[in-house]
Design an enzyme around this catalytic site. Structure first.
Site, PDB file in Angstrom:
ATOM      1  N   CYS A 114       3.044  -7.203  -9.456  1.00 54.98           N
ATOM      2  CA  CYS A 114       3.701  -5.893  -9.317  1.00 54.98           C
ATOM      3  C   CYS A 114       4.986  -5.797 -10.127  1.00 54.98           C
ATOM      4  O   CYS A 114       5.432  -4.705 -10.465  1.00 54.98           O
ATOM      5  CB  CYS A 114       3.981  -5.591  -7.849  1.00 54.98           C
ATOM      6  SG  CYS A 114       2.456  -5.470  -6.921  1.00 54.98           S
ATOM      7  N   HIS A 276       8.172   0.573  -7.826  1.00 58.53           N
ATOM      8  CA  HIS A 276       6.764   0.159  -7.855  1.00 58.53           C
ATOM      9  C   HIS A 276       6.084   0.786  -6.643  1.00 58.53           C
ATOM     10  O   HIS A 276       6.614   0.744  -5.532  1.00 58.53           O
ATOM     11  CB  HIS A 276       6.664  -1.363  -7.807  1.00 58.53           C
ATOM     12  CG  HIS A 276       5.308  -1.831  -7.391  1.00 58.53           C
ATOM     13  ND1 HIS A 276       4.170  -1.454  -8.069  1.00 58.53           N
ATOM     14  CD2 HIS A 276       4.901  -2.607  -6.352  1.00 58.53           C
ATOM     15  CE1 HIS A 276       3.125  -1.986  -7.467  1.00 58.53           C
ATOM     16  NE2 HIS A 276       3.532  -2.683  -6.430  1.00 58.53           N
ATOM     17  N   ASN A 306      -1.902   1.614  -5.086  1.00 61.35           N
ATOM     18  CA  ASN A 306      -1.045   0.624  -5.739  1.00 61.35           C
ATOM     19  C   ASN A 306      -1.775   0.119  -6.986  1.00 61.35           C
ATOM     20  O   ASN A 306      -2.807  -0.531  -6.880  1.00 61.35           O
ATOM     21  CB  ASN A 306      -0.781  -0.511  -4.742  1.00 61.35           C
ATOM     22  CG  ASN A 306       0.049  -1.646  -5.321  1.00 61.35           C
ATOM     23  OD1 ASN A 306       0.204  -1.765  -6.534  1.00 61.35           O
ATOM     24  ND2 ASN A 306       0.562  -2.507  -4.462  1.00 61.35           N
TER      25      ASN A 306
HETATM   26  N1  ACO Z   1      -7.981   0.253   8.299  1.00 67.47           N
HETATM   27  C1  ACO Z   1      -7.859   0.170   9.638  1.00 67.47           C
HETATM   28  N2  ACO Z   1      -7.223  -0.839  10.262  1.00 67.47           N
HETATM   29  C2  ACO Z   1      -6.664  -1.790   9.487  1.00 67.47           C
HETATM   30  C3  ACO Z   1      -6.737  -1.758   8.074  1.00 67.47           C
HETATM   31  C4  ACO Z   1      -7.429  -0.690   7.497  1.00 67.47           C
HETATM   32  N3  ACO Z   1      -7.547  -0.543   6.155  1.00 67.47           N
HETATM   33  N4  ACO Z   1      -6.085  -2.825   7.578  1.00 67.47           N
HETATM   34  C5  ACO Z   1      -5.617  -3.533   8.620  1.00 67.47           C
HETATM   35  N5  ACO Z   1      -5.977  -2.899   9.787  1.00 67.47           N
HETATM   36  C6  ACO Z   1      -5.661  -3.293  11.163  1.00 67.47           C
HETATM   37  C7  ACO Z   1      -5.484  -4.783  11.287  1.00 67.47           C
HETATM   38  O1  ACO Z   1      -6.715  -5.425  11.491  1.00 67.47           O
HETATM   39  C8  ACO Z   1      -4.569  -4.861  12.497  1.00 67.47           C
HETATM   40  O2  ACO Z   1      -5.363  -4.728  13.660  1.00 67.47           O
HETATM   41  P1  ACO Z   1      -5.014  -5.585  14.990  1.00 67.47           P
HETATM   42  O3  ACO Z   1      -3.617  -5.162  15.369  1.00 67.47           O
HETATM   43  O4  ACO Z   1      -6.069  -5.147  15.926  1.00 67.47           O
HETATM   44  O5  ACO Z   1      -5.096  -7.005  14.553  1.00 67.47           O
HETATM   45  C9  ACO Z   1      -3.700  -3.625  12.392  1.00 67.47           C
HETATM   46  O6  ACO Z   1      -4.399  -2.721  11.520  1.00 67.47           O
HETATM   47  C10 ACO Z   1      -2.329  -3.897  11.817  1.00 67.47           C
HETATM   48  O7  ACO Z   1      -2.480  -4.721  10.642  1.00 67.47           O
HETATM   49  P2  ACO Z   1      -1.254  -5.089   9.757  1.00 67.47           P
HETATM   50  O8  ACO Z   1      -1.723  -5.901   8.591  1.00 67.47           O
HETATM   51  O9  ACO Z   1      -0.157  -5.629  10.621  1.00 67.47           O
HETATM   52  O10 ACO Z   1      -0.843  -3.625   9.246  1.00 67.47           O
HETATM   53  P3  ACO Z   1       0.496  -3.129   8.599  1.00 67.47           P
HETATM   54  O11 ACO Z   1       1.069  -2.047   9.410  1.00 67.47           O
HETATM   55  O12 ACO Z   1       1.390  -4.254   8.193  1.00 67.47           O
HETATM   56  O13 ACO Z   1      -0.044  -2.459   7.251  1.00 67.47           O
HETATM   57  C11 ACO Z   1      -0.159  -2.970   4.914  1.00 67.47           C
HETATM   58  C12 ACO Z   1      -0.739  -3.221   6.299  1.00 67.47           C
HETATM   59  C13 ACO Z   1      -0.360  -1.512   4.574  1.00 67.47           C
HETATM   60  C14 ACO Z   1      -0.920  -3.823   3.914  1.00 67.47           C
HETATM   61  C15 ACO Z   1       1.350  -3.296   4.911  1.00 67.47           C
HETATM   62  O14 ACO Z   1       1.562  -4.536   5.535  1.00 67.47           O
HETATM   63  C16 ACO Z   1       1.946  -3.354   3.537  1.00 67.47           C
HETATM   64  O15 ACO Z   1       2.004  -2.366   2.829  1.00 67.47           O
HETATM   65  N6  ACO Z   1       2.491  -4.509   3.126  1.00 67.47           N
HETATM   66  C17 ACO Z   1       3.148  -4.651   1.839  1.00 67.47           C
HETATM   67  C18 ACO Z   1       2.181  -4.614   0.704  1.00 67.47           C
HETATM   68  C19 ACO Z   1       2.914  -4.843  -0.596  1.00 67.47           C
HETATM   69  O16 ACO Z   1       4.014  -4.360  -0.809  1.00 67.47           O
HETATM   70  N7  ACO Z   1       2.344  -5.599  -1.482  1.00 67.47           N
HETATM   71  C20 ACO Z   1       3.087  -5.943  -2.662  1.00 67.47           C
HETATM   72  C21 ACO Z   1       2.502  -5.422  -3.832  1.00 67.47           C
HETATM   73  S1  ACO Z   1       0.883  -6.024  -4.121  1.00 67.47           S
HETATM   74  C22 ACO Z   1       1.021  -7.184  -5.413  1.00 67.47           C
HETATM   75  O17 ACO Z   1       2.055  -7.668  -5.773  1.00 67.47           O
HETATM   76  C23 ACO Z   1      -0.276  -7.657  -5.971  1.00 67.47           C
END
Ligand code: ACO
Length: 349
Positions: A114, A276, A306
């Protein structure tokens, strides 16, 4: 010493629009969950066979070069940032050089995920400042859709990524206080495995024994690409989303303030912050922390998801095309991602 300026900018988004509801065919998710947690409504997917990371990079580069008022023959250095290259090796830089029939110039590939575009921009900036090159093409492009786990198992990652490309042409400028004022690059490899694609790779579990322990010795012996990896779904990216989120909201404001301090400026001086596009919630947190108005932050993750190395040049290009950027405006670019790596750049347009 001449600073470097962005002389031309271009972007390419594939035609195919994939909505959140389209993803329901493959995995257990919902439009509501995706929009609420990430802000994403839809993303673009490249044509499976006719488009590659390089061809999308070429499409964006063609526009950037034309807008700079030069031709592909005038480019004297290529820097190509991606985490989804056409080949494991060689890199996309040489494929772009071939596709655009450029001269036998240097082609450098950057692997900083990223932060890839800002790392690439910073490298290009140094080459311009030393006087080594006069027309540098900097590209960020990704074809994520080819390598994601579209089952429910991979939904936390697959729903956030999209495909696309952005490119800029860097040239020297003699105008005082114009162009790229400074760039700031950082890394902390302590958490490298929290957002990574481990395979194929040469690690043979060296770093990640705890996480990848479900391979036996025979499997490790054949480990570069094995049936076991396919069976255990270990050929897909892994992300500890909450851990990445936590670090991102700490490092984004930090690296933006570093750039402002270095130049004796304040958040109020920023015309547009182009972060980003990782997650709309992250951008909103950063906006609030810096006290920026809505019109000071460019967000387009709603349309593209993203796009990793492509996200900053795509968002910057759209801001420019929408007429939001005028000569003399202060633009701040900032990123955070896998590595972890994070970076910023401050530009006077
Ligand atoms: N649809 C429905 N439910 C989902 C999904 C989905 N697509 N994905 C995860 N869930 C569920 C999980 O299973 C979990 O269920 P549980 O509580 O029953 O176990 C629940 O939702 C919460 O999961 P989390 O992973 O804790 O969800 P979070 O609120 O953290 O959101 C996300 C996930 C969107 C990925 C977030 O953590 C995020 O944006 N993180 C940062 C990402 C980022 O900045 N990446 C850097 C750039 S990428 C790069 O460098 C390549």
């Amino acid at each position: 010493m001449a600073l470097s300026k962005i002389a031309g900018i271009g972007m390419y988004a594939p035609q195919k629009v994939v909505t959140n509801n389209d993803l329901l065919k493959y995995m257990d998710t919902s439009d509501e969950w995706i929009q609420e947690r990430t802000g994403i409504k839809e993303r673009r997917y490249a044509h499976r066979t006719d488009e590659t990371t390089t061809t999308m990079g070429v499409a964006a580069a063609t526009i950037a070069i034309e807008r700079a008022g030069i031709t592909a023959q005038d480019i004297d250095f290529i820097i190509f940032a991606t985490l989804s290259p056409d080949y494991y090796f060689p890199g996309c830089g040489v494929l772009l050089q071939r596709a655009m029939k450029m001269k036998e110039i240097g082609a450098l590939d950057v692997r900083n995920q990223c932060s890839g575009f800002l790392y690439a921009l910073s490298v290009g900036d140094q080459f311009i400042k030393t006087g080594m090159y006069k027309n540098i093409l900097v590209v960020g492009a990704e074809k994520h859709s080819f390598g994601l786990d579209f089952s429910t198992r991979g939904r936390n990652i697959s729903v956030i990524f999209g495909d696309g490309a952005g490119a800029v042409v860097l040239q020297p400028t003699e105008e005082a206080d114009r162009g790229i004022l400074s760039t700031h690059l950082h890394s902390d490899g302590e958490s490298a495995e929290l957002l990574a694609m481990y395979n194929p790779g040469t690690h043979a579990n060296h770093w990640t024994e705890q996480k990848l322990a479900d391979f036996d010795d025979a499997e490790i012996a054949e480990m570069f690409m094995s049936h076991a990896m396919i069976d255990k779904a270990q050929l897909f990216p892994y992300m500890d989303g909450p851990a990445v989120f936590k670090k991102a909201v700490e490092k984004f404001p930090e690296v933006i303030m570093e750039a402002l301090h270095k130049n004796g400026l304040q958040p109020t001086d920023i015309k547009i912050l182009v972060p980003h596009q990782a997650n709309l919630r992250i951008s909103q947190f950063v906006q609030k922390k810096l006290g920026l108005r809505d019109d000071q932050v460019q967000n387009n993750i709603q349309k593209y998801g993203n796009t990793t190395a492509a996200s900053i040049p795509i968002a910057l290009c759209e801001a420019w095309e929408e007429g939001k950027i005028k000569e003399g405006d202060l633009i701040c670019l900032a990123s955070f991602g896998s590595g972890f790596t994070w970076a910023s750049a401050l530009l006077r347009w």
